[in-house]
Design a protein around this motif. Structure first.
Motif, PDB file in Angstrom:
ATOM      1  N   TYR A  24     -29.300 -33.771  -4.100  1.00 21.73           N
ATOM      2  CA  TYR A  24     -29.791 -33.090  -5.294  1.00 21.73           C
ATOM      3  C   TYR A  24     -30.927 -32.152  -4.909  1.00 21.73           C
ATOM      4  O   TYR A  24     -31.669 -32.415  -3.953  1.00 21.73           O
ATOM      5  N   SER A  25     -31.063 -31.071  -5.664  1.00 23.93           N
ATOM      6  CA  SER A  25     -32.133 -30.110  -5.450  1.00 23.93           C
ATOM      7  C   SER A  25     -33.133 -30.169  -6.595  1.00 23.93           C
ATOM      8  O   SER A  25     -32.817 -30.635  -7.693  1.00 23.93           O
ATOM      9  N   LEU A  26     -34.316 -29.664  -6.345  1.00 22.59           N
ATOM     10  CA  LEU A  26     -35.342 -29.594  -7.381  1.00 22.59           C
ATOM     11  C   LEU A  26     -34.968 -28.557  -8.438  1.00 22.59           C
ATOM     12  O   LEU A  26     -34.245 -27.604  -8.151  1.00 22.59           O
ATOM     13  N   PRO A  27     -35.474 -28.726  -9.653  1.00 22.25           N
ATOM     14  CA  PRO A  27     -35.279 -27.695 -10.677  1.00 22.25           C
ATOM     15  C   PRO A  27     -35.881 -26.361 -10.209  1.00 22.25           C
ATOM     16  O   PRO A  27     -36.780 -26.323  -9.368  1.00 22.25           O
ATOM     17  N   ALA A  83     -45.011 -28.258  -9.493  1.00 22.20           N
ATOM     18  CA  ALA A  83     -44.355 -27.533 -10.578  1.00 22.20           C
ATOM     19  C   ALA A  83     -44.630 -26.036 -10.464  1.00 22.20           C
ATOM     20  O   ALA A  83     -45.516 -25.614  -9.719  1.00 22.20           O
ATOM     21  N   PRO A  84     -43.877 -25.222 -11.205  1.00 25.71           N
ATOM     22  CA  PRO A  84     -44.102 -23.764 -11.158  1.00 25.71           C
ATOM     23  C   PRO A  84     -45.537 -23.348 -11.478  1.00 25.71           C
ATOM     24  O   PRO A  84     -46.009 -22.330 -10.973  1.00 25.71           O
ATOM     25  N   ASN A  85     -46.239 -24.145 -12.295  1.00 27.74           N
ATOM     26  CA  ASN A  85     -47.622 -23.797 -12.648  1.00 27.74           C
ATOM     27  C   ASN A  85     -48.649 -24.320 -11.644  1.00 27.74           C
ATOM     28  O   ASN A  85     -49.857 -24.195 -11.861  1.00 27.74           O
ATOM     29  N   GLY A  86     -48.166 -24.921 -10.543  1.00 26.25           N
ATOM     30  CA  GLY A  86     -49.059 -25.429  -9.510  1.00 26.25           C
ATOM     31  C   GLY A  86     -49.461 -26.882  -9.658  1.00 26.25           C
ATOM     32  O   GLY A  86     -50.158 -27.433  -8.795  1.00 26.25           O
ATOM     33  N   GLU A  87     -49.032 -27.533 -10.736  1.00 24.09           N
ATOM     34  CA  GLU A  87     -49.383 -28.937 -10.953  1.00 24.09           C
ATOM     35  C   GLU A  87     -48.594 -29.839 -10.006  1.00 24.09           C
ATOM     36  O   GLU A  87     -47.383 -29.659  -9.808  1.00 24.09           O
ATOM     37  N   TYR A  88     -49.280 -30.805  -9.436  1.00 20.88           N
ATOM     38  CA  TYR A  88     -48.627 -31.821  -8.604  1.00 20.88           C
ATOM     39  C   TYR A  88     -48.032 -32.882  -9.546  1.00 20.88           C
ATOM     40  O   TYR A  88     -48.775 -33.520 -10.290  1.00 20.88           O
ATOM     41  N   VAL A  89     -46.707 -33.027  -9.505  1.00 24.84           N
ATOM     42  CA  VAL A  89     -46.053 -33.830 -10.543  1.00 24.84           C
ATOM     43  C   VAL A  89     -45.307 -35.056 -10.023  1.00 24.84           C
ATOM     44  O   VAL A  89     -44.888 -35.897 -10.816  1.00 24.84           O
ATOM     45  N   ALA A  90     -45.123 -35.185  -8.711  1.00 22.62           N
ATOM     46  CA  ALA A  90     -44.380 -36.324  -8.177  1.00 22.62           C
ATOM     47  C   ALA A  90     -44.765 -36.542  -6.723  1.00 22.62           C
ATOM     48  O   ALA A  90     -45.240 -35.616  -6.045  1.00 22.62           O
ATOM     49  N   THR A  91     -44.535 -37.744  -6.253  1.00 24.17           N
ATOM     50  CA  THR A  91     -44.846 -38.054  -4.858  1.00 24.17           C
ATOM     51  C   THR A  91     -44.028 -39.243  -4.378  1.00 24.17           C
ATOM     52  O   THR A  91     -43.563 -40.065  -5.179  1.00 24.17           O
ATOM     53  N   CYS A  92     -43.846 -39.310  -3.079  1.00 24.12           N
ATOM     54  CA  CYS A  92     -43.349 -40.513  -2.404  1.00 24.12           C
ATOM     55  C   CYS A  92     -43.550 -40.300  -0.914  1.00 24.12           C
ATOM     56  O   CYS A  92     -43.671 -39.161  -0.448  1.00 24.12           O
ATOM     57  N   SER A  93     -43.613 -41.389  -0.179  1.00 27.26           N
ATOM     58  CA  SER A  93     -43.843 -41.314   1.264  1.00 27.26           C
ATOM     59  C   SER A  93     -42.785 -42.115   2.011  1.00 27.26           C
ATOM     60  O   SER A  93     -42.258 -43.101   1.501  1.00 27.26           O
ATOM     61  N   LEU A 119     -35.837 -34.362 -15.429  1.00 20.80           N
ATOM     62  CA  LEU A 119     -35.464 -33.067 -14.866  1.00 20.80           C
ATOM     63  C   LEU A 119     -34.729 -33.194 -13.533  1.00 20.80           C
ATOM     64  O   LEU A 119     -34.369 -32.192 -12.929  1.00 20.80           O
ATOM     65  N   GLY A 120     -34.536 -34.422 -13.081  1.00 18.06           N
ATOM     66  CA  GLY A 120     -33.868 -34.635 -11.798  1.00 18.06           C
ATOM     67  C   GLY A 120     -34.814 -34.617 -10.608  1.00 18.06           C
ATOM     68  O   GLY A 120     -34.367 -34.580  -9.458  1.00 18.06           O
ATOM     69  N   ILE A 121     -36.114 -34.681 -10.871  1.00 17.25           N
ATOM     70  CA  ILE A 121     -37.091 -34.615  -9.782  1.00 17.25           C
ATOM     71  C   ILE A 121     -37.000 -35.835  -8.877  1.00 17.25           C
ATOM     72  O   ILE A 121     -37.064 -35.717  -7.647  1.00 17.25           O
ATOM     73  N   ALA A 122     -36.856 -37.023  -9.451  1.00 19.83           N
ATOM     74  CA  ALA A 122     -36.787 -38.238  -8.636  1.00 19.83           C
ATOM     75  C   ALA A 122     -35.558 -38.206  -7.727  1.00 19.83           C
ATOM     76  O   ALA A 122     -35.632 -38.608  -6.556  1.00 19.83           O
TER      77      ALA A 122
END
Length: 200
Positions: A24-27, A83-93, A119-122
């Protein structure tokens, strides 16, 4: 999403076929970035926002415990989604852990802000983590620690081919004499919750 009505025993999932997984790809407009110094503030804010900790300060303390002062570098292993506005919205390591007495790779602290859920981010993040796992030359085993409280995440992990661990003893804490019963409760609860979740 955290369902606090569910008992929060640790629940373990693993994947052995690490070459096969959904792609899957990011939005549009979202992008991946690796950790850089100072991003622990973004990490803590994301992790706190989804309810893992009661405050950013508590999350930051956990960041120090989990990720600093080790041989691994977050710069190589910690991903964020911006996100497009520069906000950090998700993470994993992709991080080391001890599983059944052996050093293994794990997906650690997967979180997506509720404001960007659905949005399919995960899914895209899971795909990128699998790619990173293979890019770093690992093969054959990766695991996740979760809980019945995060059953929508469990559904995602199942989609990626992760299986529930059903061994007799805890893979990370052999001293837990109640593990078998706790794992049974977690598995039954997750199966019930996922059945309800799929009907929505």
């Amino acid at each position: 999403m955290i369902d606090t009505s569910v008992v929060g025993y640790s629940f373990f999932m693993y994947k052995e076929d690490t070459s096969s997984y959904p792609h899957y790809s990011l939005p549009k407009g979202y992008r991946f970035v690796f950790y850089k110094k100072g991003d622990e503030a973004h990490w803590a804010d994301i992790i706190h926002s989804v309810g893992f900790f009661d405050s950013n300060e508590e999350a930051l303390e956990n960041f120090k415990k989990d990720f600093l002062g080790q041989e691994l570098l977050p710069e190589d292993r910690m991903l964020f989604v911006v996100a497009p506005n520069g906000e950090y919205v998700a993470t994993c390591s992709l991080w080391d852990g001890i599983y059944l007495g052996e050093r293994k790779q794990r997906f650690h602290w997967l979180a997506v802000r509720d404001t960007h859920a659905g949005l399919g981010i995960a899914r895209a993040l899971m795909t990128r983590l699998m790619e990173l796992y293979n890019e770093l030359g690992f093969n054959g085993f990766v695991y996740i620690i979760t809980s019945g409280r995060y059953y929508p995440a469990v559904a995602l992990y199942l989609e990626y081919g992760f299986l529930p661990y059903v061994g007799e003893t805890s893979p990370i804490d052999p001293s837990n004499v109640n593990f078998k019963e706790q794992n049974r409760i977690s598995l039954e609860t997750i199966e019930k919750k996922l059945a309800e979740y799929k009907k929505k």
